[in-house]
Design an enzyme around this catalytic site. Sequence first.
Site, PDB file in Angstrom:
ATOM      1  N   SER A   8       0.848  -1.195   0.000  1.00  0.00           N
ATOM      2  CA  SER A   8       0.000   0.000   0.000  1.00  0.00           C
ATOM      3  C   SER A   8       0.881   1.242   0.000  1.00  0.00           C
ATOM      4  O   SER A   8       1.631   1.495   0.951  1.00  0.00           O
ATOM      5  CB  SER A   8      -0.886   0.019   1.239  1.00  0.00           C
ATOM      6  OG  SER A   8      -1.413   1.317   1.416  1.00  0.00           O
ATOM      7  N   HIS A  33      -1.210  -1.372  -4.251  1.00  0.00           N
ATOM      8  CA  HIS A  33      -2.484  -1.053  -3.585  1.00  0.00           C
ATOM      9  C   HIS A  33      -2.564   0.459  -3.386  1.00  0.00           C
ATOM     10  O   HIS A  33      -1.683   1.062  -2.769  1.00  0.00           O
ATOM     11  CB  HIS A  33      -2.548  -1.785  -2.243  1.00  0.00           C
ATOM     12  CG  HIS A  33      -3.846  -1.596  -1.513  1.00  0.00           C
ATOM     13  ND1 HIS A  33      -4.974  -2.332  -1.795  1.00  0.00           N
ATOM     14  CD2 HIS A  33      -4.192  -0.748  -0.497  1.00  0.00           C
ATOM     15  CE1 HIS A  33      -5.964  -1.956  -0.983  1.00  0.00           C
ATOM     16  NE2 HIS A  33      -5.516  -0.998  -0.191  1.00  0.00           N
ATOM     17  N   ASP A  35      -4.753   3.580  -2.033  1.00  0.00           N
ATOM     18  CA  ASP A  35      -5.834   3.978  -1.128  1.00  0.00           C
ATOM     19  C   ASP A  35      -6.315   5.382  -1.452  1.00  0.00           C
ATOM     20  O   ASP A  35      -5.597   6.360  -1.213  1.00  0.00           O
ATOM     21  CB  ASP A  35      -5.319   3.944   0.318  1.00  0.00           C
ATOM     22  CG  ASP A  35      -5.073   2.527   0.798  1.00  0.00           C
ATOM     23  OD1 ASP A  35      -6.028   1.738   0.787  1.00  0.00           O
ATOM     24  OD2 ASP A  35      -3.921   2.211   1.162  1.00  0.00           O
ATOM     25  N   MET A  37      -8.813   8.261  -0.461  1.00  0.00           N
ATOM     26  CA  MET A  37      -9.665   8.690   0.668  1.00  0.00           C
ATOM     27  C   MET A  37     -10.136  10.116   0.425  1.00  0.00           C
ATOM     28  O   MET A  37      -9.383  10.946  -0.073  1.00  0.00           O
ATOM     29  CB  MET A  37      -8.850   8.652   1.967  1.00  0.00           C
ATOM     30  CG  MET A  37      -8.214   7.305   2.270  1.00  0.00           C
ATOM     31  SD  MET A  37      -7.481   7.308   3.924  1.00  0.00           S
ATOM     32  CE  MET A  37      -6.605   5.735   3.900  1.00  0.00           C
ATOM     33  N   HIS A  66      -8.283   1.008  -4.102  1.00  0.00           N
ATOM     34  CA  HIS A  66      -9.197   0.837  -2.961  1.00  0.00           C
ATOM     35  C   HIS A  66      -9.875   2.182  -2.697  1.00  0.00           C
ATOM     36  O   HIS A  66      -9.248   3.102  -2.160  1.00  0.00           O
ATOM     37  CB  HIS A  66      -8.375   0.357  -1.749  1.00  0.00           C
ATOM     38  CG  HIS A  66      -9.148   0.216  -0.486  1.00  0.00           C
ATOM     39  ND1 HIS A  66      -8.543   0.065   0.744  1.00  0.00           N
ATOM     40  CD2 HIS A  66     -10.481   0.192  -0.238  1.00  0.00           C
ATOM     41  CE1 HIS A  66      -9.463  -0.047   1.691  1.00  0.00           C
ATOM     42  NE2 HIS A  66     -10.650   0.042   1.115  1.00  0.00           N
ATOM     43  N   MET A  68     -12.007   4.559  -0.759  1.00  0.00           N
ATOM     44  CA  MET A  68     -12.647   4.868   0.521  1.00  0.00           C
ATOM     45  C   MET A  68     -13.277   6.241   0.359  1.00  0.00           C
ATOM     46  O   MET A  68     -12.828   7.232   0.944  1.00  0.00           O
ATOM     47  CB  MET A  68     -11.610   4.826   1.647  1.00  0.00           C
ATOM     48  CG  MET A  68     -11.228   3.400   2.043  1.00  0.00           C
ATOM     49  SD  MET A  68      -9.668   3.321   2.926  1.00  0.00           S
ATOM     50  CE  MET A  68      -8.551   3.376   1.528  1.00  0.00           C
ATOM     51  N   MET A 137     -11.636  -5.766   5.643  1.00  0.00           N
ATOM     52  CA  MET A 137     -10.787  -4.779   6.330  1.00  0.00           C
ATOM     53  C   MET A 137     -10.415  -5.318   7.710  1.00  0.00           C
ATOM     54  O   MET A 137     -11.281  -5.784   8.458  1.00  0.00           O
ATOM     55  CB  MET A 137     -11.513  -3.432   6.493  1.00  0.00           C
ATOM     56  CG  MET A 137     -11.671  -2.631   5.212  1.00  0.00           C
ATOM     57  SD  MET A 137     -10.127  -2.209   4.352  1.00  0.00           S
ATOM     58  CE  MET A 137      -9.226  -1.285   5.603  1.00  0.00           C
ATOM     59  N   PHE A 143      -6.271   5.240   8.063  1.00  0.00           N
ATOM     60  CA  PHE A 143      -4.873   5.534   8.376  1.00  0.00           C
ATOM     61  C   PHE A 143      -4.020   4.281   8.220  1.00  0.00           C
ATOM     62  O   PHE A 143      -4.502   3.173   8.457  1.00  0.00           O
ATOM     63  CB  PHE A 143      -4.729   6.030   9.820  1.00  0.00           C
ATOM     64  CG  PHE A 143      -5.625   7.187  10.142  1.00  0.00           C
ATOM     65  CD1 PHE A 143      -5.235   8.484   9.835  1.00  0.00           C
ATOM     66  CD2 PHE A 143      -6.880   6.973  10.709  1.00  0.00           C
ATOM     67  CE1 PHE A 143      -6.085   9.558  10.101  1.00  0.00           C
ATOM     68  CE2 PHE A 143      -7.733   8.038  10.982  1.00  0.00           C
ATOM     69  CZ  PHE A 143      -7.334   9.336  10.679  1.00  0.00           C
ATOM     70  N   GLY A 144      -2.765   4.487   7.870  1.00  0.00           N
ATOM     71  CA  GLY A 144      -1.806   3.387   7.868  1.00  0.00           C
ATOM     72  C   GLY A 144      -1.281   3.184   9.281  1.00  0.00           C
ATOM     73  O   GLY A 144      -1.494   4.020  10.168  1.00  0.00           O
ATOM     74  N   GLY A 145      -0.614   2.076   9.489  1.00  0.00           N
ATOM     75  CA  GLY A 145       0.085   1.846  10.751  1.00  0.00           C
ATOM     76  C   GLY A 145      -0.779   1.525  11.953  1.00  0.00           C
ATOM     77  O   GLY A 145      -0.319   1.612  13.091  1.00  0.00           O
ATOM     78  N   ASP A 175      -6.496  -6.099   4.638  1.00  0.00           N
ATOM     79  CA  ASP A 175      -5.883  -4.770   4.559  1.00  0.00           C
ATOM     80  C   ASP A 175      -5.955  -4.100   5.923  1.00  0.00           C
ATOM     81  O   ASP A 175      -7.047  -3.853   6.438  1.00  0.00           O
ATOM     82  CB  ASP A 175      -6.648  -3.956   3.502  1.00  0.00           C
ATOM     83  CG  ASP A 175      -6.101  -2.553   3.309  1.00  0.00           C
ATOM     84  OD1 ASP A 175      -5.002  -2.262   3.818  1.00  0.00           O
ATOM     85  OD2 ASP A 175      -6.783  -1.757   2.635  1.00  0.00           O
ATOM     86  N   GLY A 176      -4.765  -3.809   6.463  1.00  0.00           N
ATOM     87  CA  GLY A 176      -4.692  -3.071   7.705  1.00  0.00           C
ATOM     88  C   GLY A 176      -4.013  -3.851   8.813  1.00  0.00           C
ATOM     89  O   GLY A 176      -4.485  -4.913   9.205  1.00  0.00           O
ATOM     90  N   GLY A 197       1.179  -1.790   4.181  1.00  0.00           N
ATOM     91  CA  GLY A 197       1.724  -0.451   3.981  1.00  0.00           C
ATOM     92  C   GLY A 197       2.992  -0.251   4.773  1.00  0.00           C
ATOM     93  O   GLY A 197       4.110  -0.359   4.259  1.00  0.00           O
ATOM     94  N   SER A 198       2.837  -0.013   6.084  1.00  0.00           N
ATOM     95  CA  SER A 198       4.007   0.309   6.900  1.00  0.00           C
ATOM     96  C   SER A 198       5.010  -0.836   6.976  1.00  0.00           C
ATOM     97  O   SER A 198       6.221  -0.587   7.005  1.00  0.00           O
ATOM     98  CB  SER A 198       3.566   0.743   8.298  1.00  0.00           C
ATOM     99  OG  SER A 198       2.491  -0.024   8.764  1.00  0.00           O
TER     100      SER A 198
END
Length: 216
Positions: A8, A33, A35, A37, A66, A68, A137, A143-145, A175-176, A197-198
Amino acid sequence: MMRILAPSILSADFGILGEQLRICDEAGAQYVHIDVMDGMFVPSITYGMPVISSIRPYTNRFFDVHLMIADPDRYLEDFVKVGADSITVHAEACKHLDATIERIKRLGVKAAVAINPATPVDSILHVLGKVDMVLVMTVNPGFGGQSFITYTLDKIRQVAKYAADNNLSYDIQVDGGITRDNLQEVLDAGANVIVSGSSVFKGDIADNVKYFLERM
Ligand code: DX5
Ligand code: ZN
């Protein structure tokens, strides 16, 4: 099902985004990926079509978009035009989910449905025969992380069981909060498309991608 890593870019360095995409590509990550938003469906605002068209030339990998955003129908065509290979819409954001899924497919790209942790799997059963992928999800989007929400494991299993019971072959994406520590757990539950992501972009990107791919 083929197992796929989808880094991501939310956690990437946007100043050198193209370069970082190349690193992911060369290390073997199959998807990108993305995102999107809107500050309405989720609190944050990220990036949209201009950024996607700018990064499109950097890699031929699959662009997994994705959304959102509230009422995603408004922009489906635009995302296809800038290079999306797949579009994911949230069940919570669509007034007529089945129609939105059909529209995405008519645009010639893959169609996926996402559900937030608090949204029951039952609410999307009517579209599971039509989608290419289901995104369960594993955090509340925005938010990431964030930390992985453990109760979502049961939802992954439920989505996997429904496919087996009904002879369907959609991909199952998570995801997440996916990290080196819980990767095996989500794979065991039945996920085959892993967003991270992170855990990909913090530290050495190529090493992180390889670490994930070797364990998938
Ligand atoms: C969260 C986004 C994710 C996010 C994941 O709302 O949909 O794609 O980037 O980031 P990590 O892997 O850091 O939780
Ligand atoms: Zn995402």
